[in-house]
Structures are given as structure tokens and as C-alpha cells.
Design a protein around this motif. Structure first.
Motif, short mmCIF file in Angstrom:
data_model
loop_
_atom_site.label_atom_id
_atom_site.label_comp_id
_atom_site.label_asym_id
_atom_site.label_seq_id
_atom_site.Cartn_x
_atom_site.Cartn_y
_atom_site.Cartn_z
N ARG A 66 27.54 94.50 42.53
CA ARG A 66 27.83 93.07 42.52
C ARG A 66 26.76 92.41 43.39
N ILE A 67 25.93 91.60 42.76
CA ILE A 67 24.78 91.04 43.48
C ILE A 67 24.94 89.52 43.57
N GLU A 68 25.05 89.04 44.80
CA GLU A 68 25.28 87.60 45.01
C GLU A 68 23.98 86.88 45.35
N ASN A 69 24.04 85.54 45.27
CA ASN A 69 22.88 84.69 45.59
C ASN A 69 21.70 84.96 44.66
N VAL A 70 22.01 85.19 43.38
CA VAL A 70 20.96 85.39 42.37
C VAL A 70 20.65 84.02 41.75
N PRO A 71 19.39 83.59 41.74
CA PRO A 71 19.08 82.28 41.16
C PRO A 71 19.18 82.33 39.63
N HIS A 72 19.73 81.27 39.04
CA HIS A 72 19.83 81.28 37.58
C HIS A 72 18.55 80.66 37.01
N VAL A 73 17.54 81.50 36.82
CA VAL A 73 16.24 81.05 36.29
C VAL A 73 15.89 81.97 35.12
N SER A 74 14.90 81.56 34.31
CA SER A 74 14.69 82.28 33.06
C SER A 74 14.17 83.71 33.27
N ALA A 101 24.86 93.90 32.17
CA ALA A 101 24.44 93.01 33.26
C ALA A 101 24.66 91.58 32.84
N ALA A 102 25.36 90.81 33.68
CA ALA A 102 25.62 89.40 33.33
C ALA A 102 26.02 88.62 34.57
N PHE A 103 25.81 87.31 34.52
CA PHE A 103 26.36 86.43 35.55
C PHE A 103 27.86 86.40 35.39
N VAL A 104 28.61 86.64 36.47
CA VAL A 104 30.07 86.53 36.40
C VAL A 104 30.55 85.29 37.14
N GLU A 105 29.68 84.76 38.02
CA GLU A 105 29.93 83.48 38.68
C GLU A 105 28.59 82.77 38.74
N LYS A 106 28.59 81.54 39.30
CA LYS A 106 27.37 80.73 39.27
C LYS A 106 26.13 81.52 39.73
N SER A 107 26.25 82.20 40.88
CA SER A 107 25.05 82.94 41.33
C SER A 107 25.37 84.40 41.64
N THR A 108 26.35 84.93 40.93
CA THR A 108 26.69 86.35 41.13
C THR A 108 26.52 87.10 39.82
N VAL A 109 25.79 88.21 39.93
CA VAL A 109 25.56 89.04 38.75
C VAL A 109 26.27 90.38 38.98
N GLU A 110 26.90 90.89 37.94
CA GLU A 110 27.43 92.25 38.01
C GLU A 110 26.63 93.12 37.05
N VAL A 111 26.21 94.26 37.57
CA VAL A 111 25.41 95.19 36.77
C VAL A 111 26.08 96.55 36.82
N ASP A 112 26.20 97.17 35.67
CA ASP A 112 26.69 98.55 35.65
C ASP A 112 25.78 99.36 34.73
N CYS A 113 25.01 100.24 35.32
CA CYS A 113 24.04 101.03 34.53
C CYS A 113 24.46 102.49 34.44
N THR A 114 25.76 102.74 34.67
CA THR A 114 26.24 104.12 34.61
C THR A 114 25.88 104.75 33.26
N ASN A 115 26.05 103.98 32.18
CA ASN A 115 25.81 104.55 30.85
C ASN A 115 24.46 104.18 30.26
N LEU A 116 23.57 103.68 31.08
CA LEU A 116 22.22 103.34 30.59
C LEU A 116 21.60 104.60 29.95
N ASN A 117 21.06 104.44 28.74
CA ASN A 117 20.67 105.67 28.03
C ASN A 117 19.29 105.59 27.38
N LYS A 118 18.50 104.56 27.72
CA LYS A 118 17.16 104.48 27.11
C LYS A 118 16.12 104.37 28.21
#
Ligand code: EPZ
Length: 428
Positions: free
Chosen positions: A40-48, A64-81
């Protein structure tokens, strides 16, 4: 197509809050690829640039997606490429971090040569040198960098050039390597410390980030956790310069004043008032013409290259001739033609620009040539007489969150217009 329209002359005043650091957030999001677990990563700027990176992570099989205005949640447990889409990767420079992160995770990575702003040759030889020393075979073919290692083994790596990107990339790969990696002549930018702190929070063992020797003891894996990105040093600097440029009185909040020291010192030399608080800086002037000064860009803690265009813009109306020397990039003065179009007197010879201060700039249509040049043109528009129109906003949108809304909140007369829509409405 959109443009920014600015009516110059308004004095900025009030309080403006700085977002999280774009250049830190992009590296941290890439680093999250190596984590098995939820971050859970907070204070992420919403820029392109951030949106592009989220797309890349999702394309690799992570989520990986914004879940709040400047908070991103990332889960790469199943990343496969381990191969990142060429077209997407070309859109941002920070995609180079995919090399270190995927290599750390899979010992294999296939990533397009990174894109980003164009200010001269942007080599990655130091990244590749580091990966090779850790035991990676590297091939570059048809614009793709192909990395493979049987195992990654820590070693001593001396960087021939102080490089932010190479320091972070090697730190990423070394985090999951066997044994100890020592990076000598490492870059010391605040976001390098931030990326190391993020990795340590997730179970890495990195010491010395922020000095020129970083020691990384490899760990077998990283776990999920929570982290908050540091404030954006360059966005903060941009607002500090905008305040001075309009003879305003602005308090810039959510910043780390020690990150701003090289800029604060230069502004004070020019006659700008600076008051530092724990997490804020007030910038004001007494209305008198600012004095000339010289700037030389250097890796941190020197004067940042990413504030060079904004500072040069301020110097166009200072009293006397200033010299601006660009020591980091080969060709970061492309935008001066746009400032000259607004009445500035700037001549460039190689890495040095001579800026002869004039009375005022005059509003005009101009084109952003890269991210920070775009911000500089906004500052030019704010201090010019009359109306400035700025085109190529895709550059500005890469790195400044809600730029014009923040400027409007402190008194700027600035608006974004959709050109097609205006033409359509006029035609009806
Ligand atoms: C980062 O770029 C920033 N980008 C840039 O900010 C910033 O201008 C730059 O650092 C310098 O501070 C991000 O963090 C995403 P470098 P990076 O590797 O890592 C040479 C902005 O406006 N070099 O520190 O790509 C290189 O040519 C952007 O936000 C090599 O020779 O920069 C340059 O002259 C633009 N070989 C110098 O080092 C290499 O392998 C510094 O580059 C790598 C770099």
C-alpha cells in the motif's frame, strides 16, 4: 488537443500543498514488482507517468491501481511475465527500472529501450555495466534489452558517471541477489533514499543510501507492507520559483526544506525572502527587481537539473546578466527559443546559457519541449505582460499533479482549453 491560457501579472499568494515525488513513486512502483505480497503506497501523485507504470504492471500479470486519491495498492504475487510491452515502455524513462526489478525477480527481463524526455543522448551503459558485474548476460537487439542470469551474485560496482537511474536499477537487482553488492560513486538524490527505505520496509537490507557508497546485502524475498512517498522536491521548487517570479508571498507545504537548500540559497542571493518551517517554506519578495546570479547544475546536493529551466526563466527578468551551466544533460536548452519568442534575451553556447535580464516578458503562443521546460513556460506566462498560450501539455501532465488547479488556488489566472471543442462551439 489542449492548451493552457495564462493572463500574466497576477501576484501569487496563499498556501499550496506539494504532492508526492513523481521520480520516487515511479521507482517504488517498479520496485514493487519484486514484492510477493500487497504493497500500500501513499502520497503517490496522480500524473500520467504513474498511469503508464500502473498499466505496465497490470500487463505483466500484477495488479496495481489507485484505491484512494493518492494511494496505490500493488500486488505482484502472481506477476508472471518478464517481457514488458514495447510501445508502453517507450513512453516513460522510468521504465528502465523494469530491467532491475524483473531481473531481480525472475533473473530474466526483456524490456524496450526506455523513452522519456529528449534532452540529448540518454545512455544506459552504467545500468548494463552493473547488471553484467552481478552476473547477467545482456543483449540489445531491435530496441529491446534482453537480460538473463543463472544467478545474481553481489559484487563491487563503481559507476563511471553519477547516475540516478543506474544507482536505483542496480540497487533493485542487488536486493534479491546472493551476497553483498557495493555501489561506489552512487547518486545521492532524495528519491534514492526513498526507494531504499521502501525496499527496506519490505524486507531488504540496504545501507548507505544518500551517501556515495551503498551496501546491499541480498535477501531471498520481499514481503508486502505500507509506505509513504516523500514530497516532490522538483514540484516544490517549481512553486518556489513561481512565487518569486510573480513577486508573490506563498507558503509551500508538505515539503522537506533540506531538499530545497541549493534552490533556497540561490533565491536568497537574488533577493528573495525565504522562511523555513518543519515541513513548509514561505517564499516572498519586497517587490524590488531581483538580482542576477549564476547557476551550475550538479547531481544532488548540487543545484538540480530538473529546476534549471524554471530558474533560467526567473533570471530572464533579473537585473544584469546571469550564466546558467548545464552539467548533467547534453542538450537541455531547447526551450530557450520559446522564451526568446516572449522577449527574453538568452544565447546558448554548448552547455552554457547567458541570460541578459530584461524588463518584462510578453505573452505569446509557445510550445513545451519537455516536462520541466513546460513548467518553465508556465512560470514565464505567469510573469509576462498579456496572454500566453502553451501547447504540448502532454509533457506537463507527465509530472505535475493538478498543476493549474494548484496555481489557480494561489491566485494565478490560468485555464486549460480544449482546442477542438472551442473550434466546434465557434462553428455551431
Ligand atoms: C533521472 O533521470 C530523472 N528521471 C531525471 O528527471 C533527472 O533529470 C536525472 O535523473 C538527473 O537528476 C527520473 O528519475 C525518472 P541519470 P536518469 O541516469 O536516471 C548520464 C524529470 O524532469 N548517464 O542520473 O535518466 C546521462 O547521459 C526527469 O523529472 C550515462 O552516461 O538520469 C546524464 O548525462 C528528466 N550512462 C547523467 O548521466 C548511464 O548509464 C545523469 O543521468 C546513465 C546515465
Amino acid at each position: 488537443m489542449e492548451k493552457l491560457v495564462i493572463l500574466g501579472g497576477a501576484r501569487l499568494s496563499g498556501e499550496v500543498e506539494i504532492s508526492g515525488a513523481k521520480n520516487s513513486a515511479v521507482a517504488i512502483l517498479a520496485a514493487s514488482i519484486m514484492v510477493k505480497g500487497k504493497c500500500r503506497i501513499e502520497n503517490v501523485p496522480h500524473v500520467s507517468d504513474i498511469d503508464v507504470l500502473l498499466d505496465i504492471i497490470n500487463g505483466l500479470g500484477g495488479s496495481a491501481a489507485f484505491v484512494e486519491k493518492s494511494t496505490v495498492e500493488v500486488d505482484c504475487t502472481n506477476l508472471n511475465k518478464y517481457e514488458a510491452d514495447y510501445e508502453t515502455v517507450r513512453r516513460i524513462r522510468a521504465s528502465s527500472y523494469l530491467m532491475g526489478a524483473l531481473l531481480g525477480r525472475f533473473h530474466r527481463a526483456r524490456v524496450g529501450m526506455p523513452g522519456g524526455c529528449d534532452f540529448g543522448v540518454r545512455p544506459i551503459d552504467q545500468h548494463i555495466k552493473g547488471f553484467k558485474i552481478l552476473g547477467t548476460e545482456v543483449e540489445v537487439d531491435h530496441g529491446m534489452v534482453d537480460l538473463r542470469a543463472d544467478s545474481l551474485i553481489g559484487d563491487n560496482i563503481y559507476l563511471d558517471v553519477v547516475s540516478v537511474g543506474a544507482t536505483i536499477n542496480i540497487m533493485l537487482a542487488a536486493t534479491l541477489a546472493e551476497g553483498i553488492t557495493v555501489i561506489e560513486s552512487a547518486a545521492k538524490e532524495p528519491h534514492i533514499v526513498d526507494v531504499a527505505n521502501f525496499l527496506n520496509c519490505m524486507g531488504a537490507n540496504i545501507k548507505g543510501a544518500g551517501t556515495d557508497v551503498i551496501k546491499i546485502k541480498g535477501v531471498p524475498e520481499l514481503h508486502g507492507g505500507e509506505f509513504s512517498v516523500i514530497p516532490d522536491q522538483i514540484e516544490a521548487g517549481t512553486f518556489m520559483i513561481a512565487a518569486a517570479a510573480t513577486h508573490g508571498d506563498v507558503t509551500i507545504t508538505n515539503i522537506i526544506p533540506t531538499h530545497m537548500e541549493s534552490l533556497s540559497a540561490k533565491l536568497e542571493e537574488m533577493g528573495v525572502g525565504i522562511e523555513e518551517y518543519d515541513e513548509a517554506i514561505r517564499v516572498y519578495t519586497d517587490g524590488r527587481r531581483l538580482k542576477r546570479t549564476n547557476i551550475k547544475t550538479q547531481p544532488y546536493p548540487g543545484f538540480p537539473t530538473d529546476l534549471q529551466p524554471q530558474m533560467l526563466t526567473l533570471l530572464t527578468i533579473a537585473d544584469g546578466t546571469s550564466l546558467v551551466t548545464e552539467n548533467v544533460w547534453d542538450n537541455r536548452f531547447k526551450y530557450v527559443d520559446e522564451l526568446n519568442r516572449m522577449g527574453a534575451h538568452i544565447s546558448v553556447d554548448g552547455r552554457v546559457a547567458a541570460v541578459e535580464g530584461c524588463d518584462h516578458l510578453a505573452g505569446s503562443p509557445v510550445h513545451a519541449t519537455d516536462l520541466r521546460a513546460g513548467a518553465a513556460l508556465v512560470i514565464a506566462g505567469l510573469m509576462a505582460h498579456g496572454v500566453t498560450e502553451i501547447y504540448n501539455l502532454k509533457y506537463i501532465d507527465r509530472g505535475y499533479e493538478a498543476f493549474e488547479a494548484k496555481l489557480r488556488s494561489i491566485g494565478a489566472q490560468i485555464a486549460r482549453r480544449n482546442i477542438e471543442k472551442e473550434l466546434h462551439t465557434n462553428a455551431v
